[in-house]
Design a protein around this motif. Structure first.
Motif, PDB file in Angstrom:
ATOM      1  N   HIS A   1      -9.989 -38.337  -1.605  1.00 44.54           N
ATOM      2  CA  HIS A   1      -9.089 -37.196  -1.794  1.00 44.54           C
ATOM      3  C   HIS A   1      -7.923 -37.249  -0.798  1.00 44.54           C
ATOM      4  CE1 HIS A   1      -7.933 -33.139  -2.973  1.00 44.54           C
ATOM      5  NE2 HIS A   1      -7.748 -32.896  -1.689  1.00 44.54           N
ATOM      6  N   LEU A   2      -8.239 -37.537   0.456  1.00 41.82           N
ATOM      7  CA  LEU A   2      -7.183 -37.612   1.472  1.00 41.82           C
ATOM      8  C   LEU A   2      -6.188 -38.727   1.166  1.00 41.82           C
ATOM      9  CD1 LEU A   2      -9.253 -37.041   4.726  1.00 41.82           C
ATOM     10  CD2 LEU A   2      -7.556 -35.483   3.737  1.00 41.82           C
ATOM     11  N   LEU A   3      -6.691 -39.900   0.766  1.00 39.39           N
ATOM     12  CA  LEU A   3      -5.780 -41.009   0.441  1.00 39.39           C
ATOM     13  C   LEU A   3      -4.909 -40.684  -0.768  1.00 39.39           C
ATOM     14  CD1 LEU A   3      -7.901 -44.230   1.033  1.00 39.39           C
ATOM     15  CD2 LEU A   3      -5.863 -43.494   2.275  1.00 39.39           C
ATOM     16  N   SER A   4      -5.485 -40.055  -1.774  1.00 38.38           N
ATOM     17  CA  SER A   4      -4.696 -39.662  -2.950  1.00 38.38           C
ATOM     18  C   SER A   4      -3.604 -38.674  -2.563  1.00 38.38           C
ATOM     19  CB  SER A   4      -5.593 -39.034  -4.021  1.00 38.38           C
ATOM     20  OG  SER A   4      -6.475 -39.987  -4.542  1.00 38.38           O
ATOM     21  N   TYR A   5      -3.960 -37.740  -1.718  1.00 46.73           N
ATOM     22  CA  TYR A   5      -2.998 -36.742  -1.260  1.00 46.73           C
ATOM     23  C   TYR A   5      -1.883 -37.400  -0.444  1.00 46.73           C
ATOM     24  CZ  TYR A   5      -1.213 -32.383   0.683  1.00 46.73           C
ATOM     25  OH  TYR A   5      -0.403 -31.335   1.041  1.00 46.73           O
ATOM     26  N   MET A   6      -2.280 -38.318   0.464  1.00 49.59           N
ATOM     27  CA  MET A   6      -1.272 -39.014   1.274  1.00 49.59           C
ATOM     28  C   MET A   6      -0.364 -39.870   0.394  1.00 49.59           C
ATOM     29  SD  MET A   6      -3.126 -39.966   4.873  1.00 49.59           S
ATOM     30  CE  MET A   6      -4.722 -40.472   4.265  1.00 49.59           C
TER      31      MET A   6
ATOM     32  N   ARG B   1       6.442 -38.889  -3.094  1.00 45.59           N
ATOM     33  CA  ARG B   1       7.322 -37.769  -3.430  1.00 45.59           C
ATOM     34  C   ARG B   1       8.375 -37.479  -2.373  1.00 45.59           C
ATOM     35  NH1 ARG B   1       5.261 -31.917  -5.597  1.00 45.59           N
ATOM     36  NH2 ARG B   1       7.306 -31.026  -5.931  1.00 45.59           N
ATOM     37  N   TYR B   2       7.968 -37.477  -1.121  1.00 45.38           N
ATOM     38  CA  TYR B   2       8.879 -37.028  -0.073  1.00 45.38           C
ATOM     39  C   TYR B   2       9.540 -38.158   0.724  1.00 45.38           C
ATOM     40  CZ  TYR B   2       6.759 -32.567  -1.134  1.00 45.38           C
ATOM     41  OH  TYR B   2       6.317 -31.444  -1.790  1.00 45.38           O
ATOM     42  N   HIS B   3       8.987 -39.361   0.616  1.00 47.86           N
ATOM     43  CA  HIS B   3       9.539 -40.449   1.421  1.00 47.86           C
ATOM     44  C   HIS B   3       9.925 -41.676   0.610  1.00 47.86           C
ATOM     45  CE1 HIS B   3       8.524 -38.194   4.997  1.00 47.86           C
ATOM     46  NE2 HIS B   3       7.319 -38.012   4.505  1.00 47.86           N
TER      47      HIS B   3
ATOM     48  N   THR C   1       1.182 -41.086  -9.460  1.00 49.53           N
ATOM     49  CA  THR C   1       0.019 -40.390  -8.937  1.00 49.53           C
ATOM     50  C   THR C   1       0.176 -38.903  -9.222  1.00 49.53           C
ATOM     51  OG1 THR C   1      -1.366 -40.134  -6.989  1.00 49.53           O
ATOM     52  CG2 THR C   1       1.001 -40.040  -6.628  1.00 49.53           C
ATOM     53  N   LEU C   2      -0.789 -38.155  -8.847  1.00 48.74           N
ATOM     54  CA  LEU C   2      -0.756 -36.718  -9.049  1.00 48.74           C
ATOM     55  C   LEU C   2       0.130 -36.061  -8.008  1.00 48.74           C
ATOM     56  CD1 LEU C   2      -4.575 -36.285  -9.599  1.00 48.74           C
ATOM     57  CD2 LEU C   2      -2.823 -36.388 -11.359  1.00 48.74           C
ATOM     58  N   THR C   3       0.535 -34.860  -8.285  1.00 45.46           N
ATOM     59  CA  THR C   3       1.329 -34.126  -7.305  1.00 45.46           C
ATOM     60  C   THR C   3       0.427 -33.714  -6.158  1.00 45.46           C
ATOM     61  OG1 THR C   3       0.897 -32.026  -8.386  1.00 45.46           O
ATOM     62  CG2 THR C   3       2.880 -33.209  -9.076  1.00 45.46           C
ATOM     63  N   PRO C   4       0.986 -33.430  -4.982  1.00 41.07           N
ATOM     64  CA  PRO C   4       0.161 -33.104  -3.823  1.00 41.07           C
ATOM     65  C   PRO C   4      -0.816 -31.955  -4.034  1.00 41.07           C
ATOM     66  CG  PRO C   4       2.375 -33.542  -3.128  1.00 41.07           C
ATOM     67  CD  PRO C   4       2.385 -33.540  -4.637  1.00 41.07           C
ATOM     68  N   SER C   5      -0.557 -31.067  -4.957  1.00 41.55           N
ATOM     69  CA  SER C   5      -1.460 -29.939  -5.152  1.00 41.55           C
ATOM     70  C   SER C   5      -2.630 -30.273  -6.065  1.00 41.55           C
ATOM     71  CB  SER C   5      -0.696 -28.749  -5.730  1.00 41.55           C
ATOM     72  OG  SER C   5      -0.171 -29.090  -6.992  1.00 41.55           O
ATOM     73  N   GLU C   6      -2.627 -31.473  -6.670  1.00 43.24           N
ATOM     74  CA  GLU C   6      -3.680 -31.841  -7.596  1.00 43.24           C
ATOM     75  C   GLU C   6      -4.534 -32.964  -7.022  1.00 43.24           C
ATOM     76  OE1 GLU C   6      -2.209 -32.221 -11.792  1.00 43.24           O
ATOM     77  OE2 GLU C   6      -0.311 -32.251 -10.732  1.00 43.24           O
TER      78      GLU C   6
END
Length: 101
Positions: A21-26, A32-34, A81-86
């Motif tokens: 989950h953490l890796l997917s979020y990162m 998205r942001y970088h 990938t999924l958005t950070p909220s998913e």
């Protein structure tokens, strides 16, 4: 272009999907942001669970060895990938409570 990634999951919490989950979020944040297209990481050769995690994220993974360390260069898949909220996969209620999301 990529970023170095590192994470630690406490032994008692390992194997519950927190690292994935953490890796997917990162990954979501990095894309998205970088505008990053991958990650690099250094993993001890005896850390099989972490090596397995990176190998099963769906990324293109290139390995090289330097002593007792595996150097990883990982390229994100082009499918996005999924958005950070998913989260990439649903977390159990127990794991979600542990993560305090």
């Amino acid at each position: 272009m990529g970023a170095e990634v590192a994470l630690v999951v406490r032994d008692g919490l390992a194997g519950k999907g927190i690292g994935r989950h953490l890796l997917s979020y990162m990954e979501s944040l990095a894309r998205r942001y970088h505008g990053y297209t991958g990650f690099t990481a250094e993993v001890l050769t005896d850390n099989g669970p972490m090596l397995h995690l990176f190998d099963t994220m769906g990324w293109i993974v290139h390995r090289s060895m330097d002593g007792g360390v595996v150097m990883l260069e990982m390229a994100f898949s082009s499918s996005g990938t999924l958005t950070p909220s998913e989260p990439s996969s649903p977390l159990s209620p127990q794991t979600r409570a542990l993560c305090n999301f």
